[in-house]
Motif scaffolding. Structure first.
Motif, PDB file in Angstrom:
ATOM      1  N   LEU A   1       0.797  -1.222   0.000  1.00 54.63           N
ATOM      2  CA  LEU A   1       0.000   0.000   0.000  1.00 54.63           C
ATOM      3  C   LEU A   1       0.834   1.278   0.000  1.00 54.63           C
ATOM      4  CD1 LEU A   1      -2.687  -1.062   2.628  1.00 54.63           C
ATOM      5  CD2 LEU A   1      -3.148  -0.516   0.247  1.00 54.63           C
ATOM      6  N   CYS A   2       2.092   1.178   0.410  1.00 57.50           N
ATOM      7  CA  CYS A   2       2.850   2.394   0.729  1.00 57.50           C
ATOM      8  C   CYS A   2       3.075   3.310  -0.470  1.00 57.50           C
ATOM      9  CB  CYS A   2       4.180   2.039   1.386  1.00 57.50           C
ATOM     10  SG  CYS A   2       5.336   1.146   0.338  1.00 57.50           S
ATOM     11  N   SER A   3       3.102   2.762  -1.683  1.00 58.60           N
ATOM     12  CA  SER A   3       3.448   3.600  -2.834  1.00 58.60           C
ATOM     13  C   SER A   3       2.263   4.385  -3.400  1.00 58.60           C
ATOM     14  CB  SER A   3       4.064   2.740  -3.943  1.00 58.60           C
ATOM     15  OG  SER A   3       3.136   1.768  -4.382  1.00 58.60           O
TER      16      SER A   3
ATOM     17  N   SER B   1      -3.191   6.839  -0.265  1.00 59.77           N
ATOM     18  CA  SER B   1      -3.074   8.107   0.454  1.00 59.77           C
ATOM     19  C   SER B   1      -4.097   8.264   1.571  1.00 59.77           C
ATOM     20  CB  SER B   1      -3.220   9.278  -0.526  1.00 59.77           C
ATOM     21  OG  SER B   1      -4.475   9.212  -1.195  1.00 59.77           O
ATOM     22  N   HIS B   2      -5.000   7.291   1.731  1.00 57.60           N
ATOM     23  CA  HIS B   2      -6.051   7.421   2.736  1.00 57.60           C
ATOM     24  C   HIS B   2      -5.993   6.298   3.772  1.00 57.60           C
ATOM     25  CE1 HIS B   2      -7.585   9.897  -0.581  1.00 57.60           C
ATOM     26  NE2 HIS B   2      -8.221  10.575   0.347  1.00 57.60           N
TER      27      HIS B   2
ATOM     28  N   LEU C   1     -12.597   5.929   1.170  1.00 59.01           N
ATOM     29  CA  LEU C   1     -11.538   5.938   0.157  1.00 59.01           C
ATOM     30  C   LEU C   1     -10.384   5.031   0.587  1.00 59.01           C
ATOM     31  CD1 LEU C   1     -11.524   9.728  -0.771  1.00 59.01           C
ATOM     32  CD2 LEU C   1     -11.849   7.853  -2.392  1.00 59.01           C
ATOM     33  N   GLY C   2     -10.064   5.048   1.881  1.00 59.63           N
ATOM     34  CA  GLY C   2      -9.019   4.158   2.379  1.00 59.63           C
ATOM     35  C   GLY C   2      -9.402   2.694   2.224  1.00 59.63           C
TER      36      GLY C   2
ATOM     37  N   ARG D   1      -7.606  12.295   8.173  1.00 56.67           N
ATOM     38  CA  ARG D   1      -8.296  11.151   8.745  1.00 56.67           C
ATOM     39  C   ARG D   1      -7.966   9.908   7.927  1.00 56.67           C
ATOM     40  NH1 ARG D   1      -9.480  14.856   5.386  1.00 56.67           N
ATOM     41  NH2 ARG D   1     -10.796  16.058   6.764  1.00 56.67           N
ATOM     42  N   SER D   2      -7.954   8.748   8.589  1.00 59.77           N
ATOM     43  CA  SER D   2      -7.472   7.558   7.900  1.00 59.77           C
ATOM     44  C   SER D   2      -7.827   6.299   8.671  1.00 59.77           C
ATOM     45  CB  SER D   2      -5.947   7.644   7.775  1.00 59.77           C
ATOM     46  OG  SER D   2      -5.404   6.448   7.307  1.00 59.77           O
ATOM     47  N   PRO D   3      -8.290   5.229   7.982  1.00 53.50           N
ATOM     48  CA  PRO D   3      -8.436   3.938   8.650  1.00 53.50           C
ATOM     49  C   PRO D   3      -7.084   3.245   8.727  1.00 53.50           C
ATOM     50  CG  PRO D   3      -9.115   3.720   6.379  1.00 53.50           C
ATOM     51  CD  PRO D   3      -8.737   5.182   6.586  1.00 53.50           C
ATOM     52  N   GLU D   4      -6.925   2.413   9.716  1.00 52.11           N
ATOM     53  CA  GLU D   4      -5.676   1.686   9.880  1.00 52.11           C
ATOM     54  C   GLU D   4      -5.716   0.406   9.064  1.00 52.11           C
ATOM     55  OE1 GLU D   4      -4.961   0.550  13.904  1.00 52.11           O
ATOM     56  OE2 GLU D   4      -2.911  -0.078  13.523  1.00 52.11           O
TER      57      GLU D   4
END
Length: 288
Positions: free
Chosen positions: A65-67, A70-71, A116-117, A152-155
């Protein structure tokens, strides 16, 4: 979230960054659980113990996911010898923040970014498995009596036995909580009769709020020979004129577009439940 001071410790991440432990958020011996607030290079981080069995899997998810995600809240660093990940520090989570009197569009923005995440994870065949309000992390500040949402972001979680539709159903419950401040499947001790499994009450509410004949039949086909099929059938047959269902689509005081979105995300047949991208395109999110 309660926290306690801790004697100063310093851990070194693979990046070479030195983390100084400031507070303990959670620390349990069995099952092992450690969550610390740490500082490094004038920034705050969360150091979280990951069980050694799951460490490599979660690192692989993070790398996928790292590249281009963004969410999603991703690990910024790892401390392999401690089986720990270092995450960006967020000031709060949705479970707490939703209790504030936030403008509707602010809540919608938080939920859309979280969705979105989820979509970013699902696009890479990663299932979150634990979507709930306190896993949606938020940075915010107060300005002239207004709450300003900064991020804001889900883990991200390692893949598990549940599937993408399960994530969407769970997210629908988060939406209901965020908008109406209700945990609709919470079972209080006063509701439990002796010998009654709380899960049976949750299933009864799932059927009462979200089932129709087509959806329930689809779910039972999906479950196959799962022993819970019979439980669903017994609970289904228990509804009658004296014990009527209470469909969410008929709840009073709920916006019609919001009802439509929630019903699409909670269709009991997983194969007919909307995807994250379909939910994002729903009218309720227009203009957000």
């Amino acid at each position: 979230m309660s926290s306690t001071p801790i004697d100063s410790k310093e851990y070194i991440g693979q990046s070479g960054r030195k983390y100084r432990i400031e507070r303990v958020l959670q620390e349990e011996a069995f099952p092992p659980r450690q969550v610390y607030v740490a500082s490094a290079d004038d920034q705050k981080f969360i150091l979280k113990y990951i069980h050694t069995v799951n460490f490599d899997d979660l690192q692989a998810v993070n790398n996928r996911l790292c590249s281009n995600a963004s969410h999603v809240r991703l690990a910024q660093d790892t401390i392999p010898e401690k089986s720990m990940f270092a995450f960006e520090y967020f000031a709060d989570h949705l479970l707490h923040l939703a209790q504030k009197d936030l403008p509707l569009n602010t809540v919608k923005r938080i939920l859309k970014d979280a969705l979105l995440g989820i979509a970013e994870m699902h696009d890479r065949d990663i299932v979150h498995t634990d979507i709930k309000a306190d896993n949606i992390f938020i940075n915010w500040k107060s300005h002239q009596n207004e709450v300003i949402i900064e991020r804001r972001s889900p883990e991200a979680h390692a893949q598990g036995p549940v599937n993408k539709p399960s994530d969407i159903f769970s997210f629908a419950l988060v939406c209901i909580y965020a908008i109406h401040k209700r945990v609709i499947f919470a079972v209080g001790e006063e509701e439990l009769e002796e010998g009654v499994d709380p899960l049976a009450i949750i299933i009864e509410r799932q059927i009462s709020y979200f089932a129709d004949e087509d959806g329930l039949n689809g779910l039972l086909r999906f479950l196959g020979d799962n022993p819970w099929v019979r439980v669903f059938e017994v609970i289904r047959d228990g509804f009658n004129k004296d014990n009527p269902r209470k469909p969410f689509s008929l709840w009073k005081g709920v916006d019609e577009d919001f009802k439509s979105l929630i019903c699409a995300m909670t269709h009991l047949d997983p194969e007919k439940r909307v995807t994250a991208h379909e939910a994002l395109a729903h009218k309720w999110f227009d203009g957000i």
